[in-house]
Design an enzyme around this catalytic site. Sequence first.
Site, PDB file in Angstrom:
ATOM      1  N   GLU A 214      -6.925  11.426   4.279  1.00 44.02           N
ATOM      2  CA  GLU A 214      -5.613  11.425   4.916  1.00 44.02           C
ATOM      3  C   GLU A 214      -4.531  11.639   3.861  1.00 44.02           C
ATOM      4  O   GLU A 214      -4.428  10.867   2.909  1.00 44.02           O
ATOM      5  CB  GLU A 214      -5.388  10.079   5.618  1.00 44.02           C
ATOM      6  CG  GLU A 214      -4.116  10.052   6.425  1.00 44.02           C
ATOM      7  CD  GLU A 214      -3.810   8.662   6.982  1.00 44.02           C
ATOM      8  OE1 GLU A 214      -3.971   7.665   6.245  1.00 44.02           O
ATOM      9  OE2 GLU A 214      -3.393   8.582   8.149  1.00 44.02           O
TER      10      GLU A 214
ATOM     11  N   THR B 152      -6.082  -0.973   2.448  1.00 40.95           N
ATOM     12  CA  THR B 152      -5.466  -2.285   2.703  1.00 40.95           C
ATOM     13  C   THR B 152      -6.187  -2.987   3.848  1.00 40.95           C
ATOM     14  O   THR B 152      -6.404  -4.205   3.805  1.00 40.95           O
ATOM     15  CB  THR B 152      -3.964  -2.130   3.045  1.00 40.95           C
ATOM     16  OG1 THR B 152      -3.386  -1.156   2.178  1.00 40.95           O
ATOM     17  CG2 THR B 152      -3.226  -3.431   2.907  1.00 40.95           C
TER      18      THR B 152
ATOM     19  N   LYS C 295       5.805  -9.092   8.895  1.00 42.30           N
ATOM     20  CA  LYS C 295       6.097  -8.529   7.577  1.00 42.30           C
ATOM     21  C   LYS C 295       6.160  -7.008   7.681  1.00 42.30           C
ATOM     22  O   LYS C 295       5.149  -6.329   7.815  1.00 42.30           O
ATOM     23  CB  LYS C 295       5.036  -8.913   6.534  1.00 42.30           C
ATOM     24  CG  LYS C 295       5.578  -8.615   5.123  1.00 42.30           C
ATOM     25  CD  LYS C 295       4.524  -8.341   4.080  1.00 42.30           C
ATOM     26  CE  LYS C 295       4.120  -6.906   3.965  1.00 42.30           C
ATOM     27  NZ  LYS C 295       5.150  -5.957   3.510  1.00 42.30           N
TER      28      LYS C 295
ATOM     29  N   CYS D 259       0.305   8.734  12.004  1.00 44.17           N
ATOM     30  CA  CYS D 259      -1.134   8.448  11.905  1.00 44.17           C
ATOM     31  C   CYS D 259      -1.958   9.392  12.749  1.00 44.17           C
ATOM     32  O   CYS D 259      -3.074   9.747  12.393  1.00 44.17           O
ATOM     33  CB  CYS D 259      -1.400   7.002  12.307  1.00 44.17           C
ATOM     34  SG  CYS D 259      -0.733   6.590  13.927  1.00 44.17           S
TER      35      CYS D 259
ATOM     36  N   GLY E  13      -1.869   0.044   8.954  1.00 46.52           N
ATOM     37  CA  GLY E  13      -1.623   0.628   7.639  1.00 46.52           C
ATOM     38  C   GLY E  13      -2.817   1.437   7.193  1.00 46.52           C
ATOM     39  O   GLY E  13      -3.581   1.952   8.023  1.00 46.52           O
ATOM     40  N   GLY E  14      -3.000   1.530   5.889  1.00 45.66           N
ATOM     41  CA  GLY E  14      -4.047   2.388   5.342  1.00 45.66           C
ATOM     42  C   GLY E  14      -5.414   1.716   5.323  1.00 45.66           C
ATOM     43  O   GLY E  14      -5.530   0.482   5.403  1.00 45.66           O
TER      44      GLY E  14
ATOM     45  N   GLU F  68      -5.468  -1.375  12.472  1.00 46.08           N
ATOM     46  CA  GLU F  68      -5.140  -0.047  13.028  1.00 46.08           C
ATOM     47  C   GLU F  68      -4.878   0.824  11.817  1.00 46.08           C
ATOM     48  O   GLU F  68      -3.868   0.668  11.139  1.00 46.08           O
ATOM     49  CB  GLU F  68      -3.885  -0.115  13.902  1.00 46.08           C
ATOM     50  CG  GLU F  68      -3.850  -1.264  14.906  1.00 46.08           C
ATOM     51  CD  GLU F  68      -4.830  -1.093  16.055  1.00 46.08           C
ATOM     52  OE1 GLU F  68      -5.279   0.050  16.274  1.00 46.08           O
ATOM     53  OE2 GLU F  68      -5.170  -2.096  16.692  1.00 46.08           O
TER      54      GLU F  68
ATOM     55  N   GLU G 116       7.656  -3.049   2.624  1.00 47.90           N
ATOM     56  CA  GLU G 116       8.753  -3.222   1.658  1.00 47.90           C
ATOM     57  C   GLU G 116       9.613  -1.963   1.580  1.00 47.90           C
ATOM     58  O   GLU G 116      10.774  -2.010   1.177  1.00 47.90           O
ATOM     59  CB  GLU G 116       8.173  -3.519   0.267  1.00 47.90           C
ATOM     60  CG  GLU G 116       7.497  -2.309  -0.365  1.00 47.90           C
ATOM     61  CD  GLU G 116       6.582  -2.639  -1.537  1.00 47.90           C
ATOM     62  OE1 GLU G 116       5.838  -3.606  -1.436  1.00 47.90           O
ATOM     63  OE2 GLU G 116       6.631  -1.906  -2.525  1.00 47.90           O
TER      64      GLU G 116
HETATM   65  P1  NAP Z   1      -0.348   0.372   3.572  1.00 51.57           P
HETATM   66  O1  NAP Z   1      -0.022   0.697   2.180  1.00 51.57           O
HETATM   67  O2  NAP Z   1      -1.745  -0.011   3.899  1.00 51.57           O
HETATM   68  O3  NAP Z   1       0.668  -0.769   4.007  1.00 51.57           O
HETATM   69  C1  NAP Z   1       0.746  -1.245   5.323  1.00 51.57           C
HETATM   70  C2  NAP Z   1       1.372  -2.615   5.318  1.00 51.57           C
HETATM   71  O4  NAP Z   1       0.496  -3.517   4.640  1.00 51.57           O
HETATM   72  C3  NAP Z   1       2.691  -2.681   4.565  1.00 51.57           C
HETATM   73  O5  NAP Z   1       3.545  -3.612   5.198  1.00 51.57           O
HETATM   74  C4  NAP Z   1       2.255  -3.177   3.206  1.00 51.57           C
HETATM   75  O6  NAP Z   1       3.284  -3.794   2.512  1.00 51.57           O
HETATM   76  C5  NAP Z   1       1.206  -4.180   3.602  1.00 51.57           C
HETATM   77  N1  NAP Z   1       0.258  -4.519   2.538  1.00 51.57           N
HETATM   78  C6  NAP Z   1      -0.084  -3.830   1.436  1.00 51.57           C
HETATM   79  N2  NAP Z   1      -1.028  -4.497   0.733  1.00 51.57           N
HETATM   80  C7  NAP Z   1      -1.280  -5.647   1.412  1.00 51.57           C
HETATM   81  C8  NAP Z   1      -2.156  -6.747   1.206  1.00 51.57           C
HETATM   82  N3  NAP Z   1      -2.992  -6.835   0.162  1.00 51.57           N
HETATM   83  N4  NAP Z   1      -2.145  -7.762   2.105  1.00 51.57           N
HETATM   84  C9  NAP Z   1      -1.337  -7.724   3.177  1.00 51.57           C
HETATM   85  N5  NAP Z   1      -0.486  -6.687   3.437  1.00 51.57           N
HETATM   86  C10 NAP Z   1      -0.461  -5.659   2.569  1.00 51.57           C
HETATM   87  O7  NAP Z   1      -0.005   1.569   4.544  1.00 51.57           O
HETATM   88  P2  NAP Z   1       1.336   2.424   4.582  1.00 51.57           P
HETATM   89  O8  NAP Z   1       1.283   3.393   3.453  1.00 51.57           O
HETATM   90  O9  NAP Z   1       2.508   1.526   4.737  1.00 51.57           O
HETATM   91  O10 NAP Z   1       1.171   3.166   5.965  1.00 51.57           O
HETATM   92  C11 NAP Z   1       0.540   4.364   6.120  1.00 51.57           C
HETATM   93  C12 NAP Z   1      -0.822   4.173   6.754  1.00 51.57           C
HETATM   94  O11 NAP Z   1      -0.682   3.542   8.024  1.00 51.57           O
HETATM   95  C13 NAP Z   1      -1.518   5.486   7.026  1.00 51.57           C
HETATM   96  O12 NAP Z   1      -2.865   5.392   6.666  1.00 51.57           O
HETATM   97  C14 NAP Z   1      -1.380   5.640   8.537  1.00 51.57           C
HETATM   98  O13 NAP Z   1      -2.358   6.456   9.127  1.00 51.57           O
HETATM   99  C15 NAP Z   1      -1.485   4.219   8.974  1.00 51.57           C
HETATM  100  N6  NAP Z   1      -0.943   4.055  10.323  1.00 51.57           N
HETATM  101  C16 NAP Z   1      -1.827   3.818  11.334  1.00 51.57           C
HETATM  102  C17 NAP Z   1      -1.357   3.677  12.627  1.00 51.57           C
HETATM  103  C18 NAP Z   1      -2.302   3.418  13.767  1.00 51.57           C
HETATM  104  O14 NAP Z   1      -1.841   3.189  14.874  1.00 51.57           O
HETATM  105  N7  NAP Z   1      -3.614   3.443  13.560  1.00 51.57           N
HETATM  106  C19 NAP Z   1       0.018   3.778  12.886  1.00 51.57           C
HETATM  107  C20 NAP Z   1       0.885   4.020  11.816  1.00 51.57           C
HETATM  108  C21 NAP Z   1       0.395   4.154  10.540  1.00 51.57           C
HETATM  109  P3  NAP Z   1       4.159  -2.958   1.458  1.00 51.57           P
HETATM  110  O15 NAP Z   1       4.515  -1.668   2.092  1.00 51.57           O
HETATM  111  O16 NAP Z   1       5.306  -3.842   1.279  1.00 51.57           O
HETATM  112  O17 NAP Z   1       3.270  -2.789   0.277  1.00 51.57           O
END
Ligand code: NAP
Length: 497
Positions: A390, A233, A176, A289, A229-230, A251, A179
């Site tokens: 962040e 989440t 997935k 990130c 992701g964040g 991660e 979006e």
């Molecule tokens: P996010 O809002 O947490 O979303 C990440 C993914 O999770 C998206 O595909 C999102 O879908 C999905 N999601 C949201 N709510 C969910 C739920 N309740 N259940 C299952 N999946 C769910 O993060 P983001 O804003 O896309 O990404 C930015 C974050 O990623 C930052 O904090 C960044 O530091 C982190 N990141 C970490 C790394 C690492 O290697 N540690 C690498 C890259 C990014 P939708 O977008 O469709 O809502």
Amino acid sequence: MNGEPDLYVGGQWRHASDGGTRESINPADGSVAAVVDEATDADAREAVSAARAAFDDGAWRATTAAERSILLDRIADILQRDKESLSVLETRDTGKTLVESRIDIDDVTSVFRYYAKLVGVEADRVIDVGDPAVISRVVREPIGVCVLIAPWNYPLLQMSWKIAPALGAGCTMVAKPSEVTPLSTIAFVHLLEEAGVPGGVVNLVQGSGAALGAALTDNPDVDFISFTGGLATGRTISKVAAEHVTKVAVELGGKNPHIVFADIGTGDAWDASVDQVLTGVFLHSGQVCSAGTRLIVEESIADDFVAELVTRAEKIRMGDGMDAASETGPLVSEQHRAKVEGHVASAISEGAKLVTGGSRPSDATLEKGSFYLPTIFDRCDRSMGIVREETFGPILTVERFTEEAEAISLGNDTEYGLAAGVRTSDPARGERVVRALRHGTVWLNDFGYYTAAAEWGGFGKSGNGRELGPTGLAEYQELKHIWHNTAPKPAGWFKGE
Ligand code: NAP
């Protein structure tokens, strides 16, 4: 995409069961990059069931490591063949420059090449239990059905860190993408089909994480969830998965220090430090990130160092990522820009000294995109939200120190622990400091580089898993101990008397 079906379930391309679609927006100008199908909760559940059936059927997991290795190499070849079209999709969806997207696709390719070489290399462990009749060995088996959830900043790259080892291990999966940025992953799954990945092994759904989350994570048919992701989440998913005792690797975010000692040197050495601090935070408009968002600089050089950073930051050319003259693109969405603006307003109210940026660019040609100027705050401290939280945008905060121990303490003073940088011309000091920092990756006199062969992941609240390297494959494997007695005898415990 644009009328073609975008969900891939059990080896069939299909539209969403309720006909729902979503516009994917190009953040460089607000135009519609594509219209894609938006999965329903029921579609997501079906995708998990298809992955379960493909795993339980046994044919895929019975493939040899050599067969899966050949498949991974074939995928890498196809990625290179289609590098340009995938890069264009990534740029239109994320806003990053085409040069960055091309690097991403090369990196994706290298991940597939790496795991093509690694699968099957880890030999079974044979244990001498002191009885020559017993063959005791520990073997690796695929963990099962995996749910792979990726963020929007490196859509295909982050997904490849999951799909490549999952395929290599013999797992089945549901992917997935965010979006906000589904386009490259949809195109990529078409390529997986072309490469010969059997139906049901890789399934794809896109749509809102909040809407599909429960179907994908609160699901007893899932054996492993790999999430990037964040933090918020990651917490939600971990709690839900705990109900099923599903293994989860999260991660998460970072608030990464870049520590600069006064002994970095002059001339080229000085220039390299300024350049890497600048690139470390402003590349991809800070939506990385591991971005080095906290400059921790020795007091004696701080004024000069910051002044040069400001000069260089003000020369960064922003624009549409498709324009070869652009050095960086917009933020991924209007919604995300609003979040960045909120953080900047709070920083100002908390007393951080704004020395450049802090607003949208005035250039009228950028008006339709979600651009934000590279921004630097001097005189920051740990009490400020802008230093702790962040932002995921083009914001650099500056903290100053006078002693090495203070630099280490500041560098570790974060709930995150994803990445850090250290710059010094003293190798002994460099080694001392990198060992003292509690972060998953630490660069000494460099910043931002990684290799598919080395593990990536965080300490603290930056996560609990590792991707890439041998551990990135091991995440997708279960260990099984097999005790084989070739000459069984009665245990003789119960005498029967
Ligand atoms: P996010 O809002 O947490 O979303 C990440 C993914 O999770 C998206 O595909 C999102 O879908 C999905 N999601 C949201 N709510 C969910 C739920 N309740 N259940 C299952 N999946 C769910 O993060 P983001 O804003 O896309 O990404 C930015 C974050 O990623 C930052 O904090 C960044 O530091 C982190 N990141 C970490 C790394 C690492 O290697 N540690 C690498 C890259 C990014 P939708 O977008 O469709 O809502």
